[in-house]
Design a protein around this motif. Structure first.
Motif, short mmCIF file in Angstrom:
data_model
loop_
_atom_site.label_atom_id
_atom_site.label_comp_id
_atom_site.label_asym_id
_atom_site.label_seq_id
_atom_site.Cartn_x
_atom_site.Cartn_y
_atom_site.Cartn_z
N THR A 3 -27.11 38.55 -39.52
CA THR A 3 -26.98 38.01 -38.17
C THR A 3 -27.31 39.10 -37.18
N VAL A 6 -24.46 41.95 -31.90
CA VAL A 6 -24.06 41.55 -30.56
C VAL A 6 -24.61 42.54 -29.55
N LEU A 75 -20.11 38.24 -28.74
CA LEU A 75 -19.63 37.95 -30.09
C LEU A 75 -19.32 36.46 -30.24
N ALA A 78 -22.58 34.60 -30.49
CA ALA A 78 -23.25 34.86 -31.76
C ALA A 78 -22.59 34.11 -32.91
N VAL A 98 -21.66 40.39 -37.13
CA VAL A 98 -21.48 40.11 -35.71
C VAL A 98 -20.48 41.08 -35.09
#
Length: 337
Positions: A3, A6, A75, A78, A98
């Motif tokens: 991912t 952030v 955050l 995300a 994240v």
């Protein structure tokens, strides 16, 4: 990384005036205390208008928390956008990715200064109260993602609370260690390791426990050494006909390290100068203080094969020979800076 990390949001007013206000506020909080400093004091010191202050901050308290709040907001976004497929390990890895983004390029700011000088600024209660708000915000976001991925409410809430606590604990440790001397990221990584160990989300597989079985003719002596001296609590114990006895000791997180001959030779050179070669099976115990643990074990009868030394990967390792002929490595993970 599964991912994207952030990143603070874009499109905000230019940072220079905001940083000037934050710097002025930090100086005044230290000089006069938080309660005795007004918004007017801050704007006067910074040389900007009162209206400019409220373009950046809603209150004095926001000066301390604005940098982290941006990252928490990112955050939340995300995690809301992250995929939810996969098992527990995949979900844990996504959450960790994240959360790691919170520490990306996080420079020392008024929050770090406030943590270190909380008493002088008179903000001990303020920090505790506001930190709880941020922990809860992170916890809600993580729990929502975990529930969306299939976790039941209790597990999701526990996971969320763990991650909320981990982020704030990492920031406090980073500040106390000297935020200007090191990055936040290694502290977040250590906190993430603690969460993974505590909630069992570090790995997924068919094996739920690793147990090493040791045959010991001198049963009582061996049990006392590993239970009382090494410090492994007794979890279970059983007896059977014919004098059969067994005790099961808890050892925290268990892993199986598999190394090829070249790696074993390398480790032997690092830990022992190559003069105490590894057995085919060697037990490694992570301890808080390798020197103290090695001394304690030696005083209890273990033979020291190599005294504690710092390794290239920043741990402090010692090698000993314990009861039942077991070769032991004690390792202490040193601070990342």
């Amino acid at each position: 990384m599964t991912t994207p990390p952030v990143r603070p949001g874009a499109g905000r007013p230019r940072a220079s005036s905001r940083e000037t206000l934050a710097e002025a506020a930090s100086e005044l909080f230290l000089e006069r205390g938080f309660a005795a400093t007004s918004v007017a004091d801050i704007t006067t010191r910074a040389g900007v208008s009162r209206s400019s202050f409220f373009n950046y901050f809603a209150s004095k308290s926001d000066i301390l928390w604005a940098g982290l709040d941006e990252r928490i907001e990112a955050l939340v976004v995300a995690l809301d956008a992250a995929p939810v497929e996969g098992g527990d390990a995949a979900v844990a890895a996504r959450i960790r990715d994240v959360v790691a983004g919170v520490g990306a390029d996080f420079a020392p700011d008024p929050l770090a200064l406030g943590i270190v000088h909380a008493t002088a600024m008179g903000i001990v209660d303020e920090l505790e109260r506001e930190a709880a708000v941020r922990r809860a915000r992170i916890a809600r976001a993580v729990a929502a993602h975990a529930r969306a991925a299939g976790a039941d409410r209790i597990r999701a809430d526990v996971v969320g609370a763990a991650w909320g606590g981990a982020v704030l604990a990492a920031i406090e440790a980073w500040a106390q260690e000297g935020a200007g001397r090191t990055a936040l990221a290694p502290f977040l990584d250590r906190a993430a390791d603690a969460v993974s160990t505590a909630i069992g989300g570090a790995a997924e597989g068919e094996v739920s426990q690793l147990r090493v079985v040791v045959q010991a003719a001198a049963f009582e002596q061996t049990l006392a050494f590993y239970r009382d001296v090494v410090g492994m609590p007794q979890a279970e114990a059983y007896e059977a006909d014919g004098g059969a006895r067994v005790a099961i000791l808890a050892a925290g997180r268990a892993t199986l390290e598999i190394a090829n001959p070249a790696q074993v030779e390398f480790i032997d050179r690092v830990e022992t100068d190559g003069d105490a070669p590894s057995d085919r099976i060697r037990l490694a115990f992570q301890v808080a203080d390798a020197d103290a643990a090695a001394t304690r074990l030696a005083e209890a009868g273990a033979d020291v094969e190599a005294r504690p030394r710092v390794t290239p990967w920043n741990s402090r390792n010692a090698r000993l020979r314990g009861p039942a002929g077991l070769q032991l490595t004690l390792f202490q993970e040193l601070d990342p800076h």
